[in-house]
Design a protein around this motif. Structure first.
Motif, short mmCIF file in Angstrom:
data_model
loop_
_atom_site.label_atom_id
_atom_site.label_comp_id
_atom_site.label_asym_id
_atom_site.label_seq_id
_atom_site.Cartn_x
_atom_site.Cartn_y
_atom_site.Cartn_z
N GLY A 165 -2.71 0.77 0.99
CA GLY A 165 -1.74 1.50 1.80
C GLY A 165 -0.39 1.58 1.13
N PHE A 166 0.03 0.48 0.54
CA PHE A 166 1.32 0.45 -0.16
C PHE A 166 1.32 1.43 -1.33
CE2 PHE A 166 3.63 -1.46 -3.81
CZ PHE A 166 4.93 -1.23 -3.36
N GLU A 167 0.29 1.37 -2.16
CA GLU A 167 0.24 2.24 -3.33
C GLU A 167 0.14 3.71 -2.96
OE1 GLU A 167 -3.00 0.66 -5.60
OE2 GLU A 167 -1.77 -0.93 -6.51
N SER A 168 -0.46 3.98 -1.79
CA SER A 168 -0.60 5.36 -1.34
C SER A 168 0.70 5.92 -0.78
CB SER A 168 -1.68 5.46 -0.25
OG SER A 168 -2.94 5.09 -0.77
N SER A 169 1.64 5.04 -0.42
CA SER A 169 2.86 5.50 0.24
C SER A 169 3.69 6.41 -0.65
CB SER A 169 3.69 4.30 0.73
OG SER A 169 4.12 3.49 -0.36
N LEU A 170 4.11 5.91 -1.78
CA LEU A 170 4.94 6.72 -2.67
C LEU A 170 4.12 7.82 -3.33
CD1 LEU A 170 7.86 6.94 -3.66
CD2 LEU A 170 7.23 5.55 -5.63
N LYS A 171 2.86 7.52 -3.60
CA LYS A 171 1.98 8.52 -4.20
C LYS A 171 1.85 9.73 -3.27
CE LYS A 171 -1.67 6.90 -6.20
NZ LYS A 171 -3.04 6.34 -6.39
N ALA A 172 1.74 9.49 -1.98
CA ALA A 172 1.63 10.59 -1.02
C ALA A 172 2.89 11.45 -1.04
CB ALA A 172 1.38 10.05 0.39
N LEU A 173 4.05 10.82 -1.12
CA LEU A 173 5.31 11.58 -1.15
C LEU A 173 5.40 12.43 -2.41
CD1 LEU A 173 7.94 9.00 0.18
CD2 LEU A 173 6.55 10.64 1.44
N TYR A 174 5.11 11.83 -3.55
CA TYR A 174 5.19 12.57 -4.82
C TYR A 174 4.19 13.73 -4.84
CZ TYR A 174 8.10 8.95 -7.06
OH TYR A 174 9.12 8.09 -7.41
N LEU A 175 2.94 13.45 -4.46
CA LEU A 175 1.90 14.48 -4.52
C LEU A 175 2.18 15.62 -3.55
CD1 LEU A 175 -1.29 12.24 -4.81
CD2 LEU A 175 -0.44 13.82 -6.55
N LEU A 176 2.65 15.29 -2.34
CA LEU A 176 2.98 16.35 -1.38
C LEU A 176 4.13 17.22 -1.89
CD1 LEU A 176 2.73 14.60 2.11
CD2 LEU A 176 1.44 16.61 1.36
N ARG A 177 5.17 16.57 -2.40
CA ARG A 177 6.31 17.34 -2.90
C ARG A 177 5.91 18.25 -4.05
NH1 ARG A 177 11.88 13.95 -3.32
NH2 ARG A 177 12.57 16.10 -3.68
N MET A 178 4.99 17.77 -4.89
CA MET A 178 4.56 18.58 -6.03
C MET A 178 3.59 19.68 -5.63
SD MET A 178 3.98 15.50 -8.78
CE MET A 178 5.32 14.41 -9.29
N GLU A 179 2.58 19.33 -4.83
CA GLU A 179 1.55 20.31 -4.48
C GLU A 179 2.10 21.43 -3.59
OE1 GLU A 179 -2.88 20.58 -2.47
OE2 GLU A 179 -2.31 18.79 -3.61
N MET A 180 3.02 21.10 -2.69
CA MET A 180 3.52 22.12 -1.78
C MET A 180 4.36 23.18 -2.48
SD MET A 180 1.88 21.29 0.80
CE MET A 180 2.43 22.51 1.99
N ASP A 181 4.83 22.89 -3.68
CA ASP A 181 5.47 23.94 -4.49
C ASP A 181 4.49 25.10 -4.71
OD1 ASP A 181 7.88 22.67 -4.74
OD2 ASP A 181 7.71 22.26 -6.88
N TYR A 182 3.24 24.75 -5.02
CA TYR A 182 2.23 25.76 -5.32
C TYR A 182 1.70 26.43 -4.05
CZ TYR A 182 2.21 23.92 -10.07
OH TYR A 182 2.59 23.53 -11.34
N VAL A 183 1.73 25.71 -2.95
CA VAL A 183 1.22 26.26 -1.69
C VAL A 183 2.25 27.14 -1.00
CG1 VAL A 183 0.26 25.68 0.58
CG2 VAL A 183 -0.30 24.26 -1.40
N LEU A 184 3.50 26.66 -0.93
CA LEU A 184 4.53 27.35 -0.16
C LEU A 184 5.74 27.80 -0.97
CD1 LEU A 184 4.51 24.99 2.96
CD2 LEU A 184 3.30 27.16 2.66
#
Length: 223
Positions: A165-184
């Motif tokens: 859960g801890f390792e997924s926390s910052l990873k989720a923020l980074y991945l969302l910020r990066m992927e949503m550039d391509y989506v939106l």
């Protein structure tokens, strides 16, 4: 993440809003993640058991804060996006009761017909983050039997679950910020772009490896 502008048409290109706190939550989550890593990297060779126990408690405290503020960030960001693009009244009446993962799927689809890839790394990390957040916020203690022959395995699994859960926390923020550039597109990225061509970013040395791995995953996905 390639420095190329991606624009996706939205109902509104700009708005004035108050109490949008997701950027602050992001900073707190990243800081607490780094604090946890720093505590875990402490040399304990000369410490007695009491000092080691206190260090473990501090690391756990920082880890909990990283998870909770990461989850607050992703929920605040998508709520702000919904209010901006669909109107606060509509969002409150029809979208408020959706769980956070569903919001990241449904709301962009309603706004512009595009949505996050549910099979991609960002959505996967988001799911792990929300699971970890729920276990903390709805915490339930369990009876422990010191005589249980599987006690060591049980404790190790508990530590491993928290680590995931801890390792997924910052990873989720980074991945969302990066992927949503391509989506939106960078302009309408709910959580904010991390493309250095469009914003200033400051990634602490302790988490540059995570940032680079996330960037590589997203670039590979959209190459």
């Amino acid at each position: 993440m390639k420095g190329e502008r991606i624009y996706v048409e939205h109902p509104r290109d700009c708005s004035a809003r108050m109490n949008a706190l997701h950027h602050i939550y992001f900073d707190i989550a990243q800081d607490e993640y780094v604090n946890c890593l720093n505590v875990e990297a402490t040399d304990t060779s000369g410490m007695h058991e009491g000092e080691k126990s206190e260090l473990y408690r501090k690391a756990t405290e920082h880890g909990i804060k990283a998870i909770v503020f990461s989850s607050m960030c992703v929920e605040s960001a998508i709520n702000n996006y919904a209010g901006t693009q669909l109107g606060d009244k509509y969002a409150q009446q029809h979208l408020d009761k959706l769980n956070v993962q569903s919001k990241w799927v449904v709301i962009p689809k309603l706004v512009c017909g595009r949505s996050i890839d549910k099979s991609g790394p960002a959505f996967n990390a988001l799911g792990k983050l929300i699971k970890a957040r729920n276990e903390l916020v709805h915490n339930k203690s369990k009876e422990l039997n010191p005589a249980n022959p599987n006690l060591k395995t049980i404790l190790e699994k508990s530590d491993q679950d928290f680590k995931i859960g801890f390792e997924s926390s910052l990873k989720a923020l980074y991945l969302l910020r990066m992927e949503m550039d391509y989506v939106l597109g960078q302009t309408h990225n709910p959580i904010g772009t991390m493309d250095p061509a469009f914003t200033w970013i400051d990634i602490p040395d302790q988490v540059k490896g995570i940032y680079d791995k996330c960037k590589a995953l997203v670039l590979k996905k959209y190459s």
